[in-house]
Design a protein around this motif. Structure first.
Motif, PDB file in Angstrom:
ATOM      1  N   THR A  89       0.818  -1.214   0.000  1.00  0.00           N
ATOM      2  CA  THR A  89       0.000   0.000   0.000  1.00  0.00           C
ATOM      3  C   THR A  89       0.851   1.264   0.000  1.00  0.00           C
ATOM      4  OG1 THR A  89      -0.212  -0.258   2.410  1.00  0.00           O
ATOM      5  CG2 THR A  89      -2.061  -1.019   1.044  1.00  0.00           C
ATOM      6  N   ASP A  90       1.981   1.260   0.721  1.00  0.00           N
ATOM      7  CA  ASP A  90       2.834   2.453   0.740  1.00  0.00           C
ATOM      8  C   ASP A  90       3.404   2.743  -0.647  1.00  0.00           C
ATOM      9  OD1 ASP A  90       2.366   2.797   3.411  1.00  0.00           O
ATOM     10  OD2 ASP A  90       4.271   1.954   4.089  1.00  0.00           O
ATOM     11  N   VAL A  91       3.798   1.681  -1.348  1.00  0.00           N
ATOM     12  CA  VAL A  91       4.355   1.854  -2.694  1.00  0.00           C
ATOM     13  C   VAL A  91       3.284   2.387  -3.633  1.00  0.00           C
ATOM     14  CG1 VAL A  91       5.420   0.681  -4.663  1.00  0.00           C
ATOM     15  CG2 VAL A  91       6.024   0.008  -2.330  1.00  0.00           C
ATOM     16  N   LEU A  92       2.076   1.833  -3.544  1.00  0.00           N
ATOM     17  CA  LEU A  92       0.981   2.290  -4.404  1.00  0.00           C
ATOM     18  C   LEU A  92       0.680   3.762  -4.169  1.00  0.00           C
ATOM     19  CD1 LEU A  92      -1.184   1.335  -6.489  1.00  0.00           C
ATOM     20  CD2 LEU A  92      -2.707   0.946  -4.532  1.00  0.00           C
ATOM     21  N   ALA A  93       0.628   4.147  -2.893  1.00  0.00           N
ATOM     22  CA  ALA A  93       0.324   5.548  -2.561  1.00  0.00           C
ATOM     23  C   ALA A  93       1.420   6.498  -3.028  1.00  0.00           C
ATOM     24  CB  ALA A  93       0.113   5.680  -1.057  1.00  0.00           C
ATOM     25  N   ALA A  94       2.676   6.086  -2.875  1.00  0.00           N
ATOM     26  CA  ALA A  94       3.787   6.955  -3.278  1.00  0.00           C
ATOM     27  C   ALA A  94       3.877   7.082  -4.796  1.00  0.00           C
ATOM     28  CB  ALA A  94       5.098   6.406  -2.721  1.00  0.00           C
ATOM     29  N   ARG A  95       3.597   6.001  -5.491  1.00  0.00           N
ATOM     30  CA  ARG A  95       3.742   6.005  -6.954  1.00  0.00           C
ATOM     31  C   ARG A  95       2.586   6.721  -7.632  1.00  0.00           C
ATOM     32  NH1 ARG A  95       5.076   0.264  -9.230  1.00  0.00           N
ATOM     33  NH2 ARG A  95       6.808   0.639  -7.799  1.00  0.00           N
ATOM     34  N   TYR A  96       1.402   6.649  -7.023  1.00  0.00           N
ATOM     35  CA  TYR A  96       0.211   7.244  -7.650  1.00  0.00           C
ATOM     36  C   TYR A  96      -0.469   8.179  -6.656  1.00  0.00           C
ATOM     37  CZ  TYR A  96       1.126   3.453 -10.899  1.00  0.00           C
ATOM     38  OH  TYR A  96       1.732   2.590 -11.793  1.00  0.00           O
ATOM     39  N   PRO A  97       0.048   9.389  -6.495  1.00  0.00           N
ATOM     40  CA  PRO A  97      -0.476  10.303  -5.467  1.00  0.00           C
ATOM     41  C   PRO A  97      -1.915  10.745  -5.708  1.00  0.00           C
ATOM     42  CG  PRO A  97       1.146  11.406  -6.898  1.00  0.00           C
ATOM     43  CD  PRO A  97       1.213   9.953  -7.206  1.00  0.00           C
ATOM     44  N   ARG A  98      -2.437  10.567  -6.908  1.00  0.00           N
ATOM     45  CA  ARG A  98      -3.837  10.951  -7.170  1.00  0.00           C
ATOM     46  C   ARG A  98      -4.811   9.878  -6.688  1.00  0.00           C
ATOM     47  NH1 ARG A  98      -4.806  13.160 -13.092  1.00  0.00           N
ATOM     48  NH2 ARG A  98      -6.774  13.712 -12.048  1.00  0.00           N
ATOM     49  N   VAL A  99      -4.287   8.755  -6.232  1.00  0.00           N
ATOM     50  CA  VAL A  99      -5.125   7.663  -5.741  1.00  0.00           C
ATOM     51  C   VAL A  99      -5.210   7.741  -4.226  1.00  0.00           C
ATOM     52  CG1 VAL A  99      -5.435   5.164  -5.643  1.00  0.00           C
ATOM     53  CG2 VAL A  99      -4.409   6.217  -7.678  1.00  0.00           C
ATOM     54  N   GLU A 100      -6.404   7.627  -3.677  1.00  0.00           N
ATOM     55  CA  GLU A 100      -6.604   7.631  -2.220  1.00  0.00           C
ATOM     56  C   GLU A 100      -6.474   6.189  -1.724  1.00  0.00           C
ATOM     57  OE1 GLU A 100     -10.101   8.472   1.062  1.00  0.00           O
ATOM     58  OE2 GLU A 100     -10.308   9.299  -0.960  1.00  0.00           O
ATOM     59  N   VAL A 101      -5.286   5.811  -1.314  1.00  0.00           N
ATOM     60  CA  VAL A 101      -5.007   4.433  -0.923  1.00  0.00           C
ATOM     61  C   VAL A 101      -5.419   4.206   0.524  1.00  0.00           C
ATOM     62  CG1 VAL A 101      -3.232   2.661  -0.670  1.00  0.00           C
ATOM     63  CG2 VAL A 101      -3.112   4.281  -2.571  1.00  0.00           C
ATOM     64  N   ASP A 102      -6.269   3.208   0.742  1.00  0.00           N
ATOM     65  CA  ASP A 102      -6.706   2.832   2.089  1.00  0.00           C
ATOM     66  C   ASP A 102      -6.043   1.504   2.437  1.00  0.00           C
ATOM     67  OD1 ASP A 102      -7.962   2.123   4.442  1.00  0.00           O
ATOM     68  OD2 ASP A 102      -9.919   2.881   3.814  1.00  0.00           O
ATOM     69  N   PRO A 103      -5.062   1.501   3.351  1.00  0.00           N
ATOM     70  CA  PRO A 103      -4.313   0.272   3.641  1.00  0.00           C
ATOM     71  C   PRO A 103      -5.000  -0.674   4.610  1.00  0.00           C
ATOM     72  CG  PRO A 103      -3.455   2.063   4.957  1.00  0.00           C
ATOM     73  CD  PRO A 103      -4.541   2.663   4.095  1.00  0.00           C
ATOM     74  N   ASP A 104      -6.126  -0.258   5.171  1.00  0.00           N
ATOM     75  CA  ASP A 104      -6.694  -0.991   6.305  1.00  0.00           C
ATOM     76  C   ASP A 104      -8.006  -1.714   6.013  1.00  0.00           C
ATOM     77  OD1 ASP A 104      -4.619  -0.122   8.011  1.00  0.00           O
ATOM     78  OD2 ASP A 104      -5.621   1.795   8.287  1.00  0.00           O
ATOM     79  N   VAL A 105      -8.348  -1.900   4.733  1.00  0.00           N
ATOM     80  CA  VAL A 105      -9.642  -2.503   4.422  1.00  0.00           C
ATOM     81  C   VAL A 105      -9.453  -3.749   3.560  1.00  0.00           C
ATOM     82  CG1 VAL A 105     -10.916  -0.335   4.588  1.00  0.00           C
ATOM     83  CG2 VAL A 105      -9.912  -1.004   2.391  1.00  0.00           C
ATOM     84  N   LEU A 106     -10.495  -4.587   3.530  1.00  0.00           N
ATOM     85  CA  LEU A 106     -10.461  -5.791   2.704  1.00  0.00           C
ATOM     86  C   LEU A 106     -10.725  -5.463   1.244  1.00  0.00           C
ATOM     87  CD1 LEU A 106     -12.380  -8.334   4.981  1.00  0.00           C
ATOM     88  CD2 LEU A 106      -9.914  -8.052   4.698  1.00  0.00           C
ATOM     89  N   TYR A 107     -11.662  -4.560   1.013  1.00  0.00           N
ATOM     90  CA  TYR A 107     -11.925  -4.120  -0.355  1.00  0.00           C
ATOM     91  C   TYR A 107     -12.652  -2.789  -0.323  1.00  0.00           C
ATOM     92  CZ  TYR A 107     -16.511  -6.393   0.495  1.00  0.00           C
ATOM     93  OH  TYR A 107     -17.722  -6.791   1.031  1.00  0.00           O
ATOM     94  N   VAL A 108     -12.619  -2.085  -1.464  1.00  0.00           N
ATOM     95  CA  VAL A 108     -13.330  -0.816  -1.599  1.00  0.00           C
ATOM     96  C   VAL A 108     -14.242  -0.897  -2.810  1.00  0.00           C
ATOM     97  CG1 VAL A 108     -11.533   0.546  -0.489  1.00  0.00           C
ATOM     98  CG2 VAL A 108     -11.489   0.248  -2.964  1.00  0.00           C
ATOM     99  N   ASP A 109     -15.368  -0.208  -2.723  1.00  0.00           N
ATOM    100  CA  ASP A 109     -16.362  -0.190  -3.800  1.00  0.00           C
ATOM    101  C   ASP A 109     -16.695   1.261  -4.105  1.00  0.00           C
ATOM    102  OD1 ASP A 109     -18.574  -0.296  -5.441  1.00  0.00           O
ATOM    103  OD2 ASP A 109     -19.619  -1.827  -4.289  1.00  0.00           O
TER     104      ASP A 109
END
Length: 319
Positions: free
Chosen positions: A133-153
């Motif tokens: 999740t940290d890599v995803l958030a750093a690489r794509y700052p326009r994405v709101e990365v939530d590291p604490d959930v099973l899935y998002v809809d």
């Protein structure tokens, strides 16, 4: 414009080199057959790729090319093994085309890196396996990365965390399209819990020192044996033979959090273990986990895990 059930019949599974076989198999197992016999129409699953792809130690021959993916109703991108590898341009083009055409876009685990690279998650919530999740958030700052959930809809754009959460999200899609009865029938066939809420936390073990000579190496087991007691930061610092400020610095370097936050997390973990493995009352579990009262346990447990203790017990101790 919201999709109807009949819009969702074609599921294109994006096949690319380095794809992981668990998520590939998950999509096929969940969506290929309707065990309830009540869903009409059911899904037509098509594996789409530009040619044979490597899946672990195996090779998979796609059913159709990426142009079919670009015309699909639902696009599912499984996990990829190497999140640092470049996404093939033809796959990105097909994903973007499908998204612009209104397809429902779904990533499983590290498949989120493919959708993020295509811009599908821009301005939206996303998740992936907690280790990335940290890599995803750093690489794509326009994405709101939530590291604490099973899935998002997000409606027509969805993402799951790792492995088992991919099954949860696939069942969630069936529940959205065909209702709980059909989703429960699929879950029974797979012998998995019929429903875990997407907001439920990923169950990540809190780190502990890797070196035997670390100043906190003896403190962690000492505290774990006393979780039922009202421990304070001063108690921990005294046991570690250091100042509270020095203790906080060591805690931050090892766990990424504060001593009190670490204690709270371990108490929640203890409550989870007792909910899974005992028939103890919520009051007894609250006391054993150092939460004091059932009310306090429920408040902290729901805030941390995303579901109440009773719901957690029902999910993890299914008959």
């Amino acid at each position: 414009m919201p999709h109807t059930v009949s819009d969702m019949t074609t599921i294109a599974l994006a096949a690319t080199d380095g794809m992981l076989h668990f998520e590939l198999a998950t999509v096929c197992e969940v969506f290929v057959r309707d065990p309830s016999g009540q869903a009409d129409p059911w899904y037509d699953v098509v594996v789409c790729g530009s040619g044979p792809v490597r899946v672990g130690r195996f090779w998979v021959e796609p059913d159709d090319g990426l142009e079919r993916l670009a015309r699909a109703d639902t696009v599912i991108v499984p996990a990829v093994e190497d999140v640092d590898a470049d996404v093939p341009p033809d796959l990105l083009d097909a994903v973007r085309t499908a998204h612009r055409a209104g397809a429902r876009m779904v990533s499983l685990c590290t498949g989120a890196f493919v959708l993020a690279a295509a811009g599908v998650f821009d301005g939206l919530r996303a998740t992936t396996h907690w280790a990335h999740t940290d890599v995803l958030a750093a690489r794509y700052p326009r994405v709101e990365v939530d590291p604490d959930v099973l899935y998002v809809d997000n409606g027509d754009v969805l993402a799951s965390a790792g492995k088992a959460a991919a099954i949860d999200l696939c069942l969630h899609l069936i529940r959205r399209d065909h209702g709980s009865t059909v989703a429960n029938a699929v879950a029974r066939r797979l012998v998995v819990p019929p429903h875990r809420a997407g907001g439920q936390a990923q169950f990540v073990t809190t780190p502990v020192p890797a070196r035997d000579d670390h100043p906190l190496v003896n403190l962690f087991p000492w505290a774990m044996e006393r979780l039922d007691r009202p421990l304070t930061v001063e108690d921990l610092a005294r046991q570690a033979n250091m100042s509270s400020r020095h203790l906080a610095r060591h805690f931050r370097s090892v766990t990424g959090t504060t001593p009190l936050q670490w204690l709270s997390t371990q108490r929640i973990r203890r409550a989870q273990e007792l909910l899974e493995n005992t028939d103890n009352s919520i009051d007894a579990i609250a006391e054993a986990a150092g939460m004091g009262t059932a009310t306090t346990l429920r408040r902290h447990f729901h805030r941390t895990v995303g579901v109440p203790p009773d719901a957690y017990r029902r999910t993890f101790r299914s008959s």
